[in-house]
Design a protein around this motif. Structure first.
Motif, PDB file in Angstrom:
ATOM      1  N   VAL A  72       1.226  49.981  -5.836  1.00  0.00           N
ATOM      2  CA  VAL A  72       2.377  49.329  -5.206  1.00  0.00           C
ATOM      3  C   VAL A  72       2.228  49.335  -3.688  1.00  0.00           C
ATOM      4  CG1 VAL A  72       4.875  49.466  -4.839  1.00  0.00           C
ATOM      5  CG2 VAL A  72       3.915  49.939  -7.107  1.00  0.00           C
ATOM      6  N   ASP A  73       2.501  48.195  -3.064  1.00  0.00           N
ATOM      7  CA  ASP A  73       2.495  48.078  -1.604  1.00  0.00           C
ATOM      8  C   ASP A  73       3.769  47.354  -1.187  1.00  0.00           C
ATOM      9  OD1 ASP A  73       2.076  47.736   1.068  1.00  0.00           O
ATOM     10  OD2 ASP A  73       0.143  46.706   0.884  1.00  0.00           O
ATOM     11  N   SER A  74       4.779  48.126  -0.839  1.00  0.00           N
ATOM     12  CA  SER A  74       6.089  47.557  -0.515  1.00  0.00           C
ATOM     13  C   SER A  74       6.066  46.719   0.756  1.00  0.00           C
ATOM     14  CB  SER A  74       7.129  48.675  -0.391  1.00  0.00           C
ATOM     15  OG  SER A  74       6.765  49.593   0.626  1.00  0.00           O
ATOM     16  N   THR A  75       5.034  46.864   1.593  1.00  0.00           N
ATOM     17  CA  THR A  75       4.973  46.088   2.836  1.00  0.00           C
ATOM     18  C   THR A  75       4.742  44.600   2.562  1.00  0.00           C
ATOM     19  OG1 THR A  75       2.584  46.396   3.143  1.00  0.00           O
ATOM     20  CG2 THR A  75       4.041  48.085   4.062  1.00  0.00           C
ATOM     21  N   LYS A  76       4.340  44.280   1.346  1.00  0.00           N
ATOM     22  CA  LYS A  76       4.088  42.875   0.992  1.00  0.00           C
ATOM     23  C   LYS A  76       5.138  42.318   0.034  1.00  0.00           C
ATOM     24  CE  LYS A  76      -0.894  43.270   1.748  1.00  0.00           C
ATOM     25  NZ  LYS A  76      -0.873  44.617   2.327  1.00  0.00           N
ATOM     26  N   ALA A  77       6.197  43.078  -0.190  1.00  0.00           N
ATOM     27  CA  ALA A  77       7.194  42.703  -1.188  1.00  0.00           C
ATOM     28  C   ALA A  77       7.950  41.426  -0.829  1.00  0.00           C
ATOM     29  CB  ALA A  77       8.183  43.851  -1.396  1.00  0.00           C
ATOM     30  N   LYS A  78       8.059  41.096   0.443  1.00  0.00           N
ATOM     31  CA  LYS A  78       8.857  39.944   0.874  1.00  0.00           C
ATOM     32  C   LYS A  78       8.028  38.675   1.086  1.00  0.00           C
ATOM     33  CE  LYS A  78      12.730  42.276   0.974  1.00  0.00           C
ATOM     34  NZ  LYS A  78      13.825  41.977   0.018  1.00  0.00           N
ATOM     35  N   TYR A  79       6.762  38.698   0.695  1.00  0.00           N
ATOM     36  CA  TYR A  79       5.941  37.498   0.828  1.00  0.00           C
ATOM     37  C   TYR A  79       6.546  36.352   0.001  1.00  0.00           C
ATOM     38  CZ  TYR A  79       1.839  39.794   2.990  1.00  0.00           C
ATOM     39  OH  TYR A  79       0.980  40.436   3.837  1.00  0.00           O
ATOM     40  N   TRP A  80       6.511  35.157   0.540  1.00  0.00           N
ATOM     41  CA  TRP A  80       6.955  33.968  -0.187  1.00  0.00           C
ATOM     42  C   TRP A  80       6.319  32.746   0.459  1.00  0.00           C
ATOM     43  CZ3 TRP A  80       9.772  29.895   1.998  1.00  0.00           C
ATOM     44  CH2 TRP A  80      10.269  30.117   3.303  1.00  0.00           C
ATOM     45  N   GLY A  81       6.399  31.640  -0.223  1.00  0.00           N
ATOM     46  CA  GLY A  81       5.834  30.434   0.362  1.00  0.00           C
ATOM     47  C   GLY A  81       5.958  29.236  -0.555  1.00  0.00           C
ATOM     48  N   LEU A  82       5.315  28.153  -0.159  1.00  0.00           N
ATOM     49  CA  LEU A  82       5.310  26.904  -0.915  1.00  0.00           C
ATOM     50  C   LEU A  82       3.872  26.529  -1.257  1.00  0.00           C
ATOM     51  CD1 LEU A  82       7.882  24.759   1.137  1.00  0.00           C
ATOM     52  CD2 LEU A  82       8.310  26.094  -0.937  1.00  0.00           C
ATOM     53  N   CYS A  83       3.727  25.711  -2.288  1.00  0.00           N
ATOM     54  CA  CYS A  83       2.404  25.273  -2.706  1.00  0.00           C
ATOM     55  C   CYS A  83       2.491  23.892  -3.323  1.00  0.00           C
ATOM     56  CB  CYS A  83       1.821  26.277  -3.709  1.00  0.00           C
ATOM     57  SG  CYS A  83       0.222  25.788  -4.377  1.00  0.00           S
ATOM     58  N   SER A  84       1.413  23.137  -3.185  1.00  0.00           N
ATOM     59  CA  SER A  84       1.296  21.831  -3.829  1.00  0.00           C
ATOM     60  C   SER A  84       0.311  21.955  -4.985  1.00  0.00           C
ATOM     61  CB  SER A  84       0.807  20.774  -2.840  1.00  0.00           C
ATOM     62  OG  SER A  84       0.509  19.563  -3.513  1.00  0.00           O
ATOM     63  N   ALA A 103      -7.071  24.780   3.000  1.00  0.00           N
ATOM     64  CA  ALA A 103      -5.753  25.419   3.033  1.00  0.00           C
ATOM     65  C   ALA A 103      -4.606  24.429   3.099  1.00  0.00           C
ATOM     66  CB  ALA A 103      -5.672  26.354   4.252  1.00  0.00           C
ATOM     67  N   ARG A 104      -4.875  23.135   2.917  1.00  0.00           N
ATOM     68  CA  ARG A 104      -3.836  22.123   3.104  1.00  0.00           C
ATOM     69  C   ARG A 104      -2.979  21.926   1.854  1.00  0.00           C
ATOM     70  NH1 ARG A 104      -7.003  16.945   4.766  1.00  0.00           N
ATOM     71  NH2 ARG A 104      -8.329  17.740   3.108  1.00  0.00           N
ATOM     72  N   PHE A 105      -2.732  22.958   1.115  1.00  0.00           N
ATOM     73  CA  PHE A 105      -1.889  22.905  -0.076  1.00  0.00           C
ATOM     74  C   PHE A 105      -0.952  24.094  -0.143  1.00  0.00           C
ATOM     75  CE2 PHE A 105      -5.116  25.910  -1.103  1.00  0.00           C
ATOM     76  CZ  PHE A 105      -4.547  26.777  -2.012  1.00  0.00           C
ATOM     77  N   PHE A 106      -1.047  24.962   0.828  1.00  0.00           N
ATOM     78  CA  PHE A 106      -0.461  26.300   0.725  1.00  0.00           C
ATOM     79  C   PHE A 106       0.264  26.646   2.020  1.00  0.00           C
ATOM     80  CE2 PHE A 106      -0.808  30.929   1.241  1.00  0.00           C
ATOM     81  CZ  PHE A 106      -0.388  31.399   0.002  1.00  0.00           C
ATOM     82  N   ALA A 107       1.428  27.284   1.889  1.00  0.00           N
ATOM     83  CA  ALA A 107       2.170  27.761   3.059  1.00  0.00           C
ATOM     84  C   ALA A 107       2.727  29.136   2.745  1.00  0.00           C
ATOM     85  CB  ALA A 107       3.292  26.800   3.418  1.00  0.00           C
ATOM     86  N   ILE A 108       2.800  29.994   3.774  1.00  0.00           N
ATOM     87  CA  ILE A 108       3.198  31.374   3.548  1.00  0.00           C
ATOM     88  C   ILE A 108       4.068  31.903   4.682  1.00  0.00           C
ATOM     89  CG2 ILE A 108       1.079  32.244   4.655  1.00  0.00           C
ATOM     90  CD1 ILE A 108       1.164  34.638   2.732  1.00  0.00           C
ATOM     91  N   SER A 109       4.994  32.778   4.303  1.00  0.00           N
ATOM     92  CA  SER A 109       5.709  33.644   5.240  1.00  0.00           C
ATOM     93  C   SER A 109       5.607  35.056   4.684  1.00  0.00           C
ATOM     94  CB  SER A 109       7.172  33.248   5.377  1.00  0.00           C
ATOM     95  OG  SER A 109       7.898  34.230   6.103  1.00  0.00           O
ATOM     96  N   THR A 110       5.231  36.002   5.538  1.00  0.00           N
ATOM     97  CA  THR A 110       5.096  37.378   5.070  1.00  0.00           C
ATOM     98  C   THR A 110       6.431  38.110   5.039  1.00  0.00           C
ATOM     99  OG1 THR A 110       4.532  38.113   7.312  1.00  0.00           O
ATOM    100  CG2 THR A 110       2.720  37.563   5.833  1.00  0.00           C
ATOM    101  N   GLY A 111       7.490  37.453   5.542  1.00  0.00           N
ATOM    102  CA  GLY A 111       8.825  38.028   5.430  1.00  0.00           C
ATOM    103  C   GLY A 111       9.061  39.303   6.207  1.00  0.00           C
ATOM    104  N   ASP A 112       8.196  39.580   7.192  1.00  0.00           N
ATOM    105  CA  ASP A 112       8.347  40.826   7.946  1.00  0.00           C
ATOM    106  C   ASP A 112       8.742  40.590   9.398  1.00  0.00           C
ATOM    107  OD1 ASP A 112       6.007  39.696   8.832  1.00  0.00           O
ATOM    108  OD2 ASP A 112       4.713  41.356   8.235  1.00  0.00           O
ATOM    109  N   ALA A 113       9.196  39.362   9.688  1.00  0.00           N
ATOM    110  CA  ALA A 113       9.722  39.012  11.008  1.00  0.00           C
ATOM    111  C   ALA A 113       8.728  39.276  12.138  1.00  0.00           C
ATOM    112  CB  ALA A 113      11.014  39.770  11.285  1.00  0.00           C
ATOM    113  N   THR A 114       7.441  39.046  11.872  1.00  0.00           N
ATOM    114  CA  THR A 114       6.422  39.175  12.928  1.00  0.00           C
ATOM    115  C   THR A 114       6.058  37.781  13.414  1.00  0.00           C
ATOM    116  OG1 THR A 114       4.640  39.142  11.304  1.00  0.00           O
ATOM    117  CG2 THR A 114       5.496  41.288  11.945  1.00  0.00           C
ATOM    118  N   ALA A 115       5.369  37.737  14.542  1.00  0.00           N
ATOM    119  CA  ALA A 115       4.983  36.446  15.135  1.00  0.00           C
ATOM    120  C   ALA A 115       3.968  35.734  14.275  1.00  0.00           C
ATOM    121  CB  ALA A 115       4.441  36.675  16.529  1.00  0.00           C
TER     122      ALA A 115
END
Length: 335
Positions: free
Chosen positions: A263-275, A323-335
């Motif tokens: 388990v790695d809770s630092t990645k728990a908030k990852y989310w994104g979109l995909c085509s 990478a033109r099918f994938f988008a990500i936010s790590t959800g950790d409010a970093t730049a």
């Protein structure tokens, strides 16, 4: 049900049934997500395969009367070569299990064996998203796994390049916000402004998947957002949810983990979109998870312990040239 060494053929058949039962019980969330495209690799075709992006220019040219049509420009994008590797695991069915009617132990071992290769395939697929903002990770075996795409950058980057233009694009959302209506609209706008072909021309890419980890709060927020409806008697009755039916929500339970699967809770908030239509993520399979051939009292038998060895294996690789099918936010409010 008793185990009897006189019914070896029955044991072999039951081993296969129990293996498949275990295999079928594994939720193949990443494999069936639509994020990855399946490519079957035949035997005797080599252990490597190259994948590449190729773009045609976006617009036709005006043709004057009697003039020859303009020849279309074609631009090959970046490429990546995938190399097949195998995963496997063995177990032993002891003499005591076979002779002292420890059938429950045998069932447990064979059923669990059926899950291991499939789970490893799921882990390897999920880790490409876990480490989407990195260029490599070290596997549980200590092997360095390259996670770059064709332009040598991480899958999720703020400065992807294209081959036929000086233009760049980003697919990592600025400030990496948690999932929310504003964050989703921000990611959608990022996609609109950063979808370009190899010539730097704007293209339209339909994104149809919202992916998240198995973080309960994120899952519930996405479900409420996608499926919310207003009561006919409510103040906002009749308000249309514009996101209803727009995306399929894919939950990836093995993304918020370490490379070893912890388990790695630092990645728990990852989310994104995909085509799914334009995915450039390939799972190339030469061997589906399967039970190794079994010959009781033959090569599978340990002379000193009298164990019957059972094993499973799978052969595949994962490669992502673009990478033109994938988008990500790590959800950790970093730049």
């Amino acid at each position: 049900m008793e185990l009897n060494i006189a019914t070896l053929s029955d044991f072999v058949r039951n081993a296969q049934i129990l293996f498949l039962k275990g295999l079928d019980s594994v939720p193949m969330a990443a494999r069936n997500s639509g994020i990855f495209r399946i490519d079957n690799i035949a035997d005797n075709t080599g252990n490597t395969k190259e994948y590449s992006e190729i773009d045609l220019e976006e617009y036709a040219s005006v043709k004057a009367e009697g003039d020859q049509a303009v020849r279309a420009r074609v631009q090959q994008g970046y490429s990546k070569i995938g190399t097949l590797y195998r995963v496997s695991m063995d177990i032993g069915i002891t003499y005591e299990m076979r002779h002292y009617n420890k059938y429950v132990d045998v069932i447990s071992r064979l059923t669990n064996l059926g899950q291991t290769a499939a789970k490893r395939m799921e882990l390897d697929l999920s880790l490409r998203i876990t480490f989407a903002t990195a260029t490599s990770y070290t596997s549980k075996e200590g092997i360095t796994v390259d996670t770059t795409v064709g332009d040598t950058l991480a899958l999720g980057s703020t400065a992807h390049t294209v081959r036929g233009s000086a233009s760049t694009f980003r697919n990592r959302l600025a400030n990496n916000p948690l999932f929310s209506k504003g964050a989703l609209e921000g990611m959608e706008q990022m996609i609109v402004e950063n979808s370009i072909n190899q010539f730097g021309e704007k293209i339209v890419i339909p994104y149809d998947i919202i992916w998240t980890t198995d973080d309960a709060n994120t899952i519930n927020t996405v479900k409420e957002f996608l499926k919310s409806t207003a009561s006919p008697d409510a103040i906002n009755a009749g308000v249309v949810n514009v996101y209803q039916g727009k995306y399929k929500h894919v939950i990836l339970p093995r993304v918020a983990v370490t490379a070893a699967g912890a388990v790695d809770s630092t990645k728990a908030k990852y989310w994104g979109l995909c085509s799914s239509m334009n995915s450039q993520a390939f799972l190339a399979i030469n061997e589906e998870p399967h039970l190794k051939p079994y010959t009781p009292n033959g090569a599978n038998t340990e002379f000193s312990t009298e164990d019957w060895n059972q094993g499973c294996a799978a052969g595949y690789f994962i490669v992502i040239p673009g990478a033109r099918f994938f988008a990500i936010s790590t959800g950790d409010a970093t730049a």
